[in-house]
Design an enzyme around this catalytic site. Structure first.
Site, PDB file in Angstrom:
ATOM      1  CB  SER A  43      -0.953  -0.054   1.199  1.00 45.11           C
ATOM      2  OG  SER A  43      -1.950   0.931   1.108  1.00 45.11           O
ATOM      3  CG  ASP A 100      -5.997  -4.049  -3.838  1.00 55.44           C
ATOM      4  OD1 ASP A 100      -6.331  -3.356  -2.851  1.00 55.44           O
ATOM      5  OD2 ASP A 100      -4.806  -4.221  -4.170  1.00 55.44           O
ATOM      6  CG  HIS A 130      -5.469  -2.489   0.236  1.00 59.10           C
ATOM      7  ND1 HIS A 130      -4.822  -2.157  -0.937  1.00 59.10           N
ATOM      8  CD2 HIS A 130      -4.909  -1.704   1.191  1.00 59.10           C
ATOM      9  CE1 HIS A 130      -3.920  -1.221  -0.697  1.00 59.10           C
ATOM     10  NE2 HIS A 130      -3.948  -0.937   0.584  1.00 59.10           N
TER      11      HIS A 130
END
Length: 338
Positions: A150, A288, A315
């Site tokens: 991320s 995601d 995610h």
């Protein structure tokens, strides 16, 4: 009959010898993996590292798991503003493969110092922080692998663009190479939210009423539980989210995962991806917050790219598509040993 008995005995001895050799090899590997690299009092691999910043010196926390001279993976957590703790699932997979990894709480997160100064929540400064951590841990191009998830993926890419010569490998997990494109993809996902719920979310956003409990009441079932993690949130995830540095998160990301509105809003490195020559793994997932097709495209733009797709993941696909994620990650890392 006598010949058969002799043959059987010979086979048993052979199998016993093979098992003994395997056990010895495994025992030796285990000893090597967990051996100490110091004669000092043992503290489980934890180490505070002093870093310099434009606002003075601070300490950041790291913790080494295992020992592998060929592959040492430094983990860059997401958020920005979360702690290393949601990476604890790695402990069930990487040690079994003999892969060394290092937890690291970035400045302002987890067990590291928190200067409470928004001027330090800055991407170029964090790049220099990673470089200082690398030097302190004595990582180099013979073993240094950077894994960013991320926000950590943005940080990993930025580090690689400047300090690629120090890297052996790069893993970009669940992060696109363009925040404007990420923002556009959030609009694609927004169309999956029921109309009445989306209208209420937009109304709260228009008033910048992000602190209103109703905002998260709407986002949690319609967005977070669909696109952040699709299983009941594991304890390490809850712990890491519970430590979130809101000042850092809002400054860089904005008030929620539903799009982006902080300092990173215009960050875009798509055109620079071909500059990356180091072996690179990009990881995307079907559900995601990041476009998996973009993640796949990224793997074709770098010069030595591999793509891992998690068909059941979101995610946090290291949790909700764990077997696929970990198998692909371990395979990539083991290939770097050769």
């Amino acid at each position: 009959m006598k010949n058969i008995l002799v043959l059987a005995a010979s086979l048993l001895l052979l199998l016993s010898a093979c098992k003994s050799n395997t056990d010895t090899k495994l025992a030796s590997t285990s000893v090597d993996y967990f051996k100490s690299d110091t004669t000092k009092v043992q503290i489980g691999g934890a180490q505070k590292i002093e870093i310099s910043t434009p606002k003075g010196n601070f300490s950041v926390w790291t913790k080494r798991i295992g020992n592998n001279p060929k592959v040492k993976v430094l983990l860059l957590n997401g958020g920005p503003g979360m702690s290393h703790e949601y990476f604890e699932c790695m402990e069930n997979f990487l040690p079994a493969s003999g892969i060394e990894f290092i937890y690291y709480d970035q400045l302002g997160t987890g067990f590291s110092d928190n200067p409470n100064d928004v001027a330090l929540w800055d991407l170029p400064r964090y790049v220099e922080e990673v470089e200082q951590v690398r030097k302190a841990l004595q990582l180099d191009a013979s073993n240094f692998v950077l894994l960013g998830h991320s926000w950590g993926g943005i940080l990993a890419m930025e580090y690689a663009f400047k300090y690629q010569a120090n890297l052996k490998g790069l893993v970009i997990s669940n992060m696109m190479a363009s925040c404007p494109d990420y923002g556009k993809y959030a609009e694609v996902l927004a169309k999956q939210i029921p109309t009445d719920a989306l209208a209420e979310i937009r109304a709260l956003e228009a008033k910048k009423d992000f602190a209103n409990p109703r905002y998260m009441e709407l986002l949690t079932p319609h967005y977070y539980n669909q696109h952040i993690c699709r299983i009941p949130w594991p304890e390490p995830m809850n712990r890491a989210f519970g430590r979130l540095n809101q000042s850092l998160y809002v400054t860089m990301q904005g008030p929620s995962e539903f799009g982006i509105s902080g300092k990173l809003t215009t960050w875009d490195r798509k055109k620079d991806l071909p500059k990356l020559t180091v072996p690179t793994l990009t990881i995307g997932a079907k559900y995601d917050t990041m476009d998996p097709k973009h993640m796949q495209w990224m793997s074709t733009q770098v010069q030595n790219g591999t793509y891992l797709f998690c068909p059941n993941g979101s995610h946090m696909s290291m949790y909700d598509d764990q077997k696929v994620y970990m198998k692909g990650l371990v395979s990539f890392l083991k290939n770097l040993e050769n």
